[in-house]
Write an enzyme that holds these catalytic residues in place. Sequence first.
Site, mmCIF file in Angstrom:
data_model
loop_
_atom_site.group_PDB
_atom_site.id
_atom_site.type_symbol
_atom_site.label_atom_id
_atom_site.label_comp_id
_atom_site.label_asym_id
_atom_site.label_seq_id
_atom_site.Cartn_x
_atom_site.Cartn_y
_atom_site.Cartn_z
ATOM 1 N N PRO A 94 2.058 -11.546 4.042
ATOM 2 C CA PRO A 94 0.631 -11.249 3.922
ATOM 3 C C PRO A 94 0.036 -10.624 5.180
ATOM 4 O O PRO A 94 -1.039 -10.030 5.117
ATOM 5 C CB PRO A 94 -0.002 -12.630 3.665
ATOM 6 N N GLU A 121 6.234 -21.765 4.402
ATOM 7 C CA GLU A 121 5.039 -21.507 5.201
ATOM 8 C C GLU A 121 5.128 -20.193 5.957
ATOM 9 O O GLU A 121 4.114 -19.589 6.278
ATOM 10 C CB GLU A 121 4.818 -22.663 6.186
ATOM 11 N N ARG A 159 11.253 5.760 -8.312
ATOM 12 C CA ARG A 159 10.714 6.855 -9.128
ATOM 13 C C ARG A 159 10.475 8.119 -8.300
ATOM 14 O O ARG A 159 10.261 9.200 -8.853
ATOM 15 C CB ARG A 159 9.440 6.415 -9.848
ATOM 16 N N ASP A 174 1.092 11.832 -10.158
ATOM 17 C CA ASP A 174 0.618 10.461 -10.362
ATOM 18 C C ASP A 174 -0.639 10.178 -9.559
ATOM 19 O O ASP A 174 -0.907 10.807 -8.529
ATOM 20 C CB ASP A 174 1.690 9.457 -9.928
#
Length: 246
Positions: A94, A121, A159, A174
């Site tokens: 994160p 953690e 891709r 895209d």
Amino acid sequence: MKVSILTLFPEMFHGVFSSSILKQAQEKGVIQFNVVNFRDYSTDRHKRVDDYPYGGGGGMVLTPQPLFDAVDALKAEQSSASNEKPPRVILLCPQGEKYTQEKAEELAKEDHLMLICGHYEGYDERIREHIITDEISIGDYVLTGGEIGAMVISDSITRLQSGALGNEQSAVTDSHSTGLLEYPHYTRPAEFRNMKVPDILLSGHHERINTWRRQQSLKRTFERRPDMLEEIELSDKDADFIKFLK
């Protein structure tokens, strides 16, 4: 291209890598996935990979030894097999750089990526300091582990590999690849439940169709992600159309 994924839950990847475009790309030899359980590298007699954090606190922390040894083994295997440049070693966490299409395009040019999926953690900081080349987060939220993030990266770079998609132009147009959201698409029938395809798309006039698609991309981006318009260079025609929308 080769992607090595270091995880404690290799079974999570079976369905993803054996379906759809990712399966086809592997069968074509476009990309190779190697899923490694780094618990196998633990020297602990119980194969533990985590321990309590020094200084106290909640949760468990991944210990450095299994990951150091796993990465060393994979690098040694690569160096003995080819002359590829050293792999990018990416930590899914994160705290990392937020993942974008621009980052996907950058990573898609590499010969070898290692994606490390954490749990618990967090990681012993020495892993960050001495193994990792990149830290990536797929969004501002916390997941139970890095596996889903590794799947997201794997899909997005696959891709972009030449030969992975049936139509090479698909990845180029895209959403986000052009800096704008993609224009709307329509297919047959031309009329469905009294809803008609825009006449311009049936006209066969390719220049006008391209202009319409550009304007629709601008309109959709203006309505849904106006922040993106601040990050791209607009032509005079684009700028006039945005003024018209405002």
